[in-house]
Write an enzyme that holds these catalytic residues in place. Structure first.
Site, PDB file in Angstrom:
ATOM      1  N   THR A  33     101.573  17.559 -64.211  1.00 55.33           N
ATOM      2  CA  THR A  33     100.904  17.782 -65.498  1.00 55.33           C
ATOM      3  C   THR A  33     101.807  17.464 -66.680  1.00 55.33           C
ATOM      4  OG1 THR A  33      99.485  19.483 -64.569  1.00 55.33           O
ATOM      5  CG2 THR A  33      99.812  19.580 -66.934  1.00 55.33           C
ATOM      6  N   ASP A  76     100.351  13.251 -58.854  1.00 56.46           N
ATOM      7  CA  ASP A  76      99.988  14.669 -58.919  1.00 56.46           C
ATOM      8  C   ASP A  76     100.675  15.278 -57.700  1.00 56.46           C
ATOM      9  OD1 ASP A  76      97.201  16.520 -59.845  1.00 56.46           O
ATOM     10  OD2 ASP A  76      98.441  17.106 -58.150  1.00 56.46           O
ATOM     11  N   ASP A 109     101.954  22.334 -58.633  1.00 53.26           N
ATOM     12  CA  ASP A 109     101.185  22.771 -57.449  1.00 53.26           C
ATOM     13  C   ASP A 109     102.045  22.899 -56.194  1.00 53.26           C
ATOM     14  OD1 ASP A 109      98.927  22.961 -58.952  1.00 53.26           O
ATOM     15  OD2 ASP A 109      98.028  21.079 -58.272  1.00 53.26           O
ATOM     16  N   CYS A 298     102.275  39.506 -46.922  1.00 53.49           N
ATOM     17  CA  CYS A 298     102.626  40.341 -48.083  1.00 53.49           C
ATOM     18  C   CYS A 298     103.583  39.587 -49.005  1.00 53.49           C
ATOM     19  CB  CYS A 298     103.329  41.614 -47.636  1.00 53.49           C
ATOM     20  SG  CYS A 298     102.272  42.741 -46.771  1.00 53.49           S
TER      21      CYS A 298
HETATM   22  N1  ASP Z   1      98.098  19.209 -60.311  1.00 52.03           N
HETATM   23  C1  ASP Z   1      99.315  19.247 -61.081  1.00 52.03           C
HETATM   24  C2  ASP Z   1     100.456  18.849 -60.169  1.00 52.03           C
HETATM   25  O1  ASP Z   1     100.923  19.649 -59.401  1.00 52.03           O
HETATM   26  C3  ASP Z   1      99.542  20.608 -61.652  1.00 52.03           C
HETATM   27  C4  ASP Z   1     100.766  20.756 -62.534  1.00 52.03           C
HETATM   28  O2  ASP Z   1     101.638  19.942 -62.613  1.00 52.03           O
HETATM   29  O3  ASP Z   1     100.853  21.796 -63.210  1.00 52.03           O
HETATM   30  O4  ASP Z   1     100.888  17.730 -60.191  1.00 52.03           O
END
Ligand code: ASP
Length: 361
Positions: A33, A76, A109, A298
């Site tokens: 992102t 991504d 992610d 947990c």
């Molecule tokens: N989908 C994005 C990624 O992991 C989410 C992020 O970067 O916050 O590349």
């Protein structure tokens, strides 16, 4: 020349231009992102990021030499594979001698998986490797990208004030003012800025008005030459238990042809059903040479096989207690240890042992 060293480094102009002694940092951009833009379908997609200096003018004020290495195909991080981890490890190895620290811009992610994988691959790491990214892309109002990157760079450049030795010879995840050990990070939030949690271990750095290093919790190992591993076993799986899970599901996962290892996500302190069909699935997996690592569902606490009757039989079926490891660290540890090609005794020993601060024995 390998494909890696052919990737060009881009120098970002900074305030350190004439200071030969200033720390040298390499920023590796992988996607996420942090560098995304909206496409015609209104979806966030990764973009090429050679414009980092223009998009973050604050970088120019930094007292460090900065170079940027952008992977030709930003992704991504949901598309990350073990091949990407091996490539990052190779890149760090190739540039290790020329830089004081590394910052990896990465999607959130799977950042915790990548940070854990790099922790295992980079044995005897003596320099900081800091993963960071953003919840809102750079350039957008209220983006957290610049703040995260600036502090990650400051941490990567840090030296002990008196001894001038490396302050963080570890892989870490820096996000929202906290630096977490790479093998302890977990993404816990997809909406708020505090996206990561440090599981079962205190954060290594807190960034407030100044950087507060938690030196006593940072791993300081005797100096040794960096060893970069280049093998990860991909025939692994994660099996999460739930009340009502059937023999068909457990049998199918543990019976995958060629499976070498499985993270078994159990309840509480490592408990699992005692139904004969379940134990028989584990027994068959053991007989086929599948290594099963017991990790608790947990968020806090640890696996203690034998505390309850419901975990007492697991060790005799070859199940290895994962202590207080996260699933992210457990699956990457399995890939790493199984990739070493050791015999059964050595493999079991390494899987039970603390390798990179991933468990507190
Ligand atoms: N989908 C994005 C990624 O992991 C989410 C992020 O970067 O916050 O590349």
């Amino acid at each position: 020349m390998s494909a890696e060293s052919a990737l060009p480094l881009l120098t970002l102009p900074t305030a350190a231009a004439t200071d030969a002694a200033a720390p040298r940092l390499l920023i590796l951009y992988t996607g996420g992102t942090v560098g995304m833009a909206i496409n015609r379908q209104q979806q966030l997609v990764p973009m090429h990021f050679s414009q980092l200096g223009r998009r973050m003018p604050e970088l120019r004020k930094l007292p460090y030499h900065l170079e940027l290495l952008a992977l030709p195909q930003p992704i991504d991080s949901s598309n990350v594979t073990p091949a990407d981890w091996l490539r990052l490890a190779r890149l760090i190895s190739e540039h290790y001698a020329n830089f004081n620290g590394f910052v990896i811009l990465h999607g959130t992610d799977t950042m915790a998986y990548s940070a854990a994988a790099l922790s295992f691959l980079l044995e005897h790491l003596g320099k900081p490797v800091v993963f960071t990214g953003a919840q809102v892309p750079v350039g957008r109002t209220r983006s957290d990208a610049t703040r995260n990157l600036l502090t990650a760079l400051e941490i990567a450049a840090a030296r002990h004030p008196r001894a001038h030795t490396v302050r963080l010879p570890e892989v870490g995840v820096f996000f929202n003012d906290v630096l977490i050990r790479g093998t302890r990070a977990k993404k816990v939030e997809s909406q708020q800025f505090a996206a990561f949690k440090s599981e079962n271990y205190p954060p290594l750095v807190r960034a407030g008005i100044s950087l507060d290093f938690n030196d006593k919790n940072i791993r300081l190992l005797p100096a040794a030459r960096l060893r970069v591993h280049q093998n990860l076993e991909e025939k692994v799986a994660v099996l999460r238990l739930f009340p009502g899970i059937t023999e068909a599901v457990v049998g199918a996962v543990l019976g995958v042809p060629g499976l070498r290892g499985c993270v078994l996500e159990t309840y509480g302190s490592g408990n699992a059903p005692t139904a004969p069909w379940f134990l028989s699935c584990l027994e068959k997996a053991y007989a086929r040479g599948v290594y099963v690592l017991n990790v608790s569902q947990c968020e806090e606490g640890r696996v203690v096989q034998g505390r309850y009757e419901t975990s007492a039989g697991l060790a005799s079926l070859g199940v290895i207690g994962g202590d207080d490891i996260t699933t992210e660290a457990a699956i990457t540890k399995l890939m790493f240890v199984l990739g070493l090609g050791l015999n059964e005794t050595e493999t079991r020993q390494l899987l039970s042992q603390n390798l990179r601060g991933e468990i507190t024995l």
